[in-house]
Motif scaffolding. Structure first.
Motif, PDB file in Angstrom:
ATOM      1  N   GLU A 120      -2.896  -0.304   4.870  1.00 27.64           N
ATOM      2  CA  GLU A 120      -2.849  -1.324   3.822  1.00 27.64           C
ATOM      3  C   GLU A 120      -3.186  -0.727   2.456  1.00 27.64           C
ATOM      4  OE1 GLU A 120      -5.092  -4.813   5.106  1.00 27.64           O
ATOM      5  OE2 GLU A 120      -4.358  -4.446   7.143  1.00 27.64           O
ATOM      6  N   ALA A 121      -3.940   0.375   2.451  1.00 30.10           N
ATOM      7  CA  ALA A 121      -4.162   1.087   1.180  1.00 30.10           C
ATOM      8  C   ALA A 121      -3.013   2.057   0.913  1.00 30.10           C
ATOM      9  CB  ALA A 121      -5.497   1.831   1.214  1.00 30.10           C
ATOM     10  N   ILE A 122      -2.571   2.727   1.965  1.00 30.21           N
ATOM     11  CA  ILE A 122      -1.503   3.731   1.802  1.00 30.21           C
ATOM     12  C   ILE A 122      -0.221   3.080   1.291  1.00 30.21           C
ATOM     13  CG2 ILE A 122      -0.040   5.352   3.093  1.00 30.21           C
ATOM     14  CD1 ILE A 122      -2.533   5.968   4.811  1.00 30.21           C
ATOM     15  N   GLU A 123      -0.008   1.825   1.673  1.00 28.78           N
ATOM     16  CA  GLU A 123       1.197   1.130   1.213  1.00 28.78           C
ATOM     17  C   GLU A 123       1.235   0.935  -0.304  1.00 28.78           C
ATOM     18  OE1 GLU A 123       1.490  -2.433   3.517  1.00 28.78           O
ATOM     19  OE2 GLU A 123       2.276  -1.369   5.270  1.00 28.78           O
ATOM     20  N   GLU A 124       0.102   1.168  -0.966  1.00 28.22           N
ATOM     21  CA  GLU A 124       0.090   1.079  -2.428  1.00 28.22           C
ATOM     22  C   GLU A 124       0.848   2.251  -3.070  1.00 28.22           C
ATOM     23  OE1 GLU A 124      -1.562  -1.453  -4.381  1.00 28.22           O
ATOM     24  OE2 GLU A 124      -1.468  -2.418  -2.425  1.00 28.22           O
ATOM     25  N   ILE A 125       1.096   3.284  -2.274  1.00 32.38           N
ATOM     26  CA  ILE A 125       1.826   4.455  -2.806  1.00 32.38           C
ATOM     27  C   ILE A 125       3.320   4.133  -2.819  1.00 32.38           C
ATOM     28  CG2 ILE A 125       2.357   6.899  -2.416  1.00 32.38           C
ATOM     29  CD1 ILE A 125      -0.303   7.027  -0.808  1.00 32.38           C
ATOM     30  N   ASP A 126       3.968   4.371  -3.962  1.00 28.59           N
ATOM     31  CA  ASP A 126       5.394   4.036  -4.081  1.00 28.59           C
ATOM     32  C   ASP A 126       6.291   4.960  -3.266  1.00 28.59           C
ATOM     33  OD1 ASP A 126       4.897   1.960  -5.818  1.00 28.59           O
ATOM     34  OD2 ASP A 126       5.034   3.221  -7.610  1.00 28.59           O
ATOM     35  N   ASP A 127       5.973   6.252  -3.297  1.00 24.66           N
ATOM     36  CA  ASP A 127       6.874   7.235  -2.710  1.00 24.66           C
ATOM     37  C   ASP A 127       6.690   7.301  -1.184  1.00 24.66           C
ATOM     38  OD1 ASP A 127       8.453  10.010  -3.594  1.00 24.66           O
ATOM     39  OD2 ASP A 127       7.348  10.165  -1.714  1.00 24.66           O
ATOM     40  N   PRO A 128       7.747   7.027  -0.421  1.00 20.55           N
ATOM     41  CA  PRO A 128       7.594   6.982   1.038  1.00 20.55           C
ATOM     42  C   PRO A 128       7.168   8.319   1.640  1.00 20.55           C
ATOM     43  CG  PRO A 128       9.758   6.123   0.369  1.00 20.55           C
ATOM     44  CD  PRO A 128       9.132   6.722  -0.853  1.00 20.55           C
ATOM     45  N   ALA A 129       7.653   9.426   1.081  1.00 25.32           N
ATOM     46  CA  ALA A 129       7.283  10.736   1.637  1.00 25.32           C
ATOM     47  C   ALA A 129       5.798  11.022   1.391  1.00 25.32           C
ATOM     48  CB  ALA A 129       8.145  11.831   1.021  1.00 25.32           C
ATOM     49  N   MET A 130       5.311  10.652   0.211  1.00 25.87           N
ATOM     50  CA  MET A 130       3.879  10.809  -0.086  1.00 25.87           C
ATOM     51  C   MET A 130       3.051   9.926   0.859  1.00 25.87           C
ATOM     52  SD  MET A 130       3.008  12.766  -2.745  1.00 25.87           S
ATOM     53  CE  MET A 130       3.750  13.492  -4.204  1.00 25.87           C
ATOM     54  N   ALA A 131       3.516   8.694   1.037  1.00 20.31           N
ATOM     55  CA  ALA A 131       2.789   7.770   1.918  1.00 20.31           C
ATOM     56  C   ALA A 131       2.738   8.340   3.335  1.00 20.31           C
ATOM     57  CB  ALA A 131       3.445   6.392   1.897  1.00 20.31           C
ATOM     58  N   ASP A 132       3.854   8.891   3.798  1.00 21.42           N
ATOM     59  CA  ASP A 132       3.884   9.481   5.140  1.00 21.42           C
ATOM     60  C   ASP A 132       2.927  10.664   5.251  1.00 21.42           C
ATOM     61  OD1 ASP A 132       5.593   7.681   6.248  1.00 21.42           O
ATOM     62  OD2 ASP A 132       7.404   8.904   5.986  1.00 21.42           O
TER      63      ASP A 132
END
Lengths: 429, 250
Positions: A403-415
């Protein structure tokens, strides 16, 4: 009135660090003023309201300066979190013991950004540095004194100065390595011009780092910091100013920090500015990880979000101090803050201080905080389908951190961040 | 398949006896229904059989295919073939429905010493089963049960049941919150799974579900005990006379 002991401690902090030399006159003035401010403020102490939950004693213990000449360091060394962003192609800038290392940095030209060494810039009279260096840090002292940021302005000699004029397709990765004892003090100055778009990522260890970032109208600044297994006291600060229609987004992942304070201070100075500050914390052993955020709304229709998720095991402690400060002209402000912790062992704790200070009458601001064990109903549901307890716990925790990681826009960064959470959970099992 | 003898259970947190000596035998290939008024202990029985924490078994036993069910962890019971269809399936934000089902299936296969199912193989299987239950593919991609309607949650339970192919399906008030159409879909899903190797324990307050899932044996539970056992006609009598009449007789 600052106590003698506190002033003495502040003097000790300065004395322990090498004095900058050969700098331009305007820099000498900024440094002298910062030193004076630091002596007047004194070193931070547990008695200070702002340090109530995080004892700064280890942060202000006199540390000898780092060994400047760390010698040859192979480019594929560990220790600076070079692999903190797996799968991400980034423009690397390497630091060892608080010194910028051209031999560990990329030299290819990056479209949309001019990159300079802070040490070089401070010997010259360069407008953006003059406009920002020490200025945003000073602005961020308005409501709360932040002596470690003053120390940074007085003493930091290495870092980068970035002027972003267009969309920078590749993230810039600042990697910090510390060899042996010592306190690296780093300072970066960033100006994102209108229409500019930069992602800045940080990893590794520097005892006291500070980024001043000015996002001009319509500009976008994204930031990620990954701190893994820092065993020495660390304070990592950002002082940001966000112009009209501009966007500032920061995410920090802090795992296993023996004493880590992430401090983010931003001011939405232009109408319709956006400021998001998010983070995930993974604590074990006797870790102490502190996220302190101060968002000021100074103009119309600003939108801010603070989203923090902490996973705490053993005797670890997480601290969240989050403030939303809305000035009188900042009507139609939309401010949101949530901090939540999952506490997996009895010895772990979450200390939280949410604060709202609002002088405008037409605003929407909310904050919430929860602490608890994993949801037993969810755990039973997964186990009743045959999923072993440890795996079921890991699934729930990864979902929680997400739920915090989803704040990151870039999907590769989030992964990449999800990968760290999974690896951490796997180590626990 | 399942033999329960004198099962006595109280809540861990408070000194309240809920099951006061349940005796029940469920035979392979049969559909057993347990009916009873609210508070009679039906749901507690289903939770205790599935291995939920928070209950103290103070006496009695539950034997499942020669194994002591009460000694097993919840996940071991699942791998051994016990499946509980929840009355209130839990919403778990951030856990993808399909990932959850594949993790569960492969965890069970691993526990039984079988090979894990590959992602493409699983995808094919789950799509076929979901289509039978008229579940849109989009539901598989969402977070587990999050934002699902009551009927969708129950269909998702039946989908899990058909993927995991348990030996004993315990269905806790599966009809609650369902309209007639949803109930038919759920009942059809259950009927497709009826087999000589599988037993069902269908817990319900009302007779109406049993119009769609024909039981072989009907038990009446009251005040923590099975008070009467009979054929399908017993359910009809409950419908006609209510639990009050039965209790008076018992």
């Amino acid at each position: 009135m600052v106590s003698d002991a506190s002033r003495k401690a502040a003097e000790g902090l300065i004395a322990a660090l090498p004095q900058p030399a050969g700098e331009a006159g305007w820099v000498r003035d900024v440094r002298a003023a910062a030193r004076t401010r630091l002596f007047e403020a004194g070193a931070p102490h547990r008695r200070d309201e702002y340090w109530r939950f995080t004892d700064p004693a280890r942060l202000v213990a006199p540390q000898s300066a780092p060994v400047v000449d760390a010698g040859e360091v192979a480019a594929d060394h560990g220790g600076d979190g070079i692999d903190a962003f797996p799968g991400i192609d980034a423009h690397r800038i390497g630091f060892v013991n608080g010194v910028l290392r051209p031999d560990l940095s990329a030299h290819a030209r990056l479209d949309g950004v001019a990159i300079a060494s802070l040490a070089d810039v401070l010997t010259q009279d360069i407008t953006i540095a003059r406009e920002l260096f020490g200025k945003l840090e000073l602005a961020g002292q308005e409501k709360v004194l932040r002596p470690l940021a003053m120390l940074n302005t007085a003493a930091a000699r290495a870092g980068v100065v970035l002027q972003v004029t267009g969309t920078v397709a590749t993230p810039i990765h600042l990697g910090y390595r510390q060899i042996g004892e010592g306190a690296a003090v780093l300072r970066h100055v960033v100006r994102v011009e209108s229409g500019g778009d930069l992602t800045l990522i940080e990893s590794g260890h520097a005892a006291n780092s500070l980024i001043e970032v000015d996002v001009a109208p319509g500009g976008t600044f994204r930031h990620l910091r990954v701190s893994l297994g820092d065993k020495t006291p660390t304070v990592a600060q950002i002082f940001g100013r966000v112009g009209e229609g501009a966007t500032f987004k920061s995410f920090t992942l802090t795992a296993d920090g023996s004493l880590m304070r992430n401090e983010t201070v931003i001011d939405l100075v232009g109408d319709d500015a956006v400021g998001h500050v998010a983070g995930a914390v993974l604590g074990r052993g006797g870790d102490h990880i502190d996220n302190t955020v101060f968002v000021t709304h100074s103009a119309l229709r600003g939108e801010s979000r603070q989203v923090f998720k902490n996973v705490l095991t053993e005797t670890s402690t997480a601290v969240f101090q989050g403030k939303i400060f809305v000035r009188q002209p900042a009507q139609k402000t939309d401010g949101y803050q949530i901090s939540q912790s999952v506490v997996l062992d009895d010895g772990a704790e979450f200390l939280v201080k949410p604060e709202l200070e609002i002088y405008a009458d037409d605003v929407k601001c909310s904050h919430g905080s929860t602490t608890g064990a994993l949801d037993p109903d969810g755990l039973f549901y997964l186990m009743a389908r045959g999923i072993p307890r440890r795996l079921a716990e890991a699934m729930l925790i990864e979902a929680f951190a997400d739920e915090a990681i989803e704040e990151i826009d870039d999907p590769a960064m989030a992964d990449a961040m999800r990968g760290h959470v999974s690896a951490w959970m796997a180590e626990r099992a | 398949m399942l033999t329960i003898q004198n099962l006595q259970v109280k809540l861990e947190e408070e000194d309240k006896q809920i099951l006061k000596g349940v005796d029940l035998t469920v035979e392979t290939g049969k559909v057993h229904a347990i009916m009873g008024p609210n508070g009679s202990g039906k749901s507690t029985l289903s939770y205790v059989l599935a291995g939920r924490e928070g209950y103290d078994v103070t006496d009695g036993s539950a034997d499942f295919d020669g194994e002591d069910l009460l000694e097993m962890e919840a996940e071991e019971r699942a791998a051994a073939g016990v499946f509980l269809a929840f009355q209130y399936p839990v919403e778990i934000p951030g856990v993808n429905n399909m990932t959850f089902m594949r993790t569960a299936l492969n965890a069970q296969r691993k526990a039984r010493g079988e090979d894990e199912m590959s992602a493409p193989e699983f995808l094919k299987l789950v799509r076929a089963k979901a289509a039978e239950l008229e579940m849109p593919a989009e539901m598989l991609k969402r977070s587990l049960n999050v934002g699902f309607s009551g009927g969708e949650k129950k269909r998702n339970e039946i989908l899990q049941m058909s993927l995991l192919e348990p030996k004993l399906c315990i269905m806790d008030e599966t009809d609650s919150g369902l309209d007639v159409d949803a109930m038919k879909l759920v009942a059809e899903g259950v009927n497709r799974l009826r087999s000589p190797d599988r037993a069902f324990l269908v817990i319900t307050h009302y007779q109406r579900l049993l119009d769609h899932i024909q039981p072989d044996v009907v038990h009446i539970m009251s005040a923590g005990r099975i008070v009467e056992t009979g054929g399908p006609e017993l359910a009809l009598r409950v419908e006609r006379e209510g639990y009050a009449g039965l209790k008076a007789e018992a």
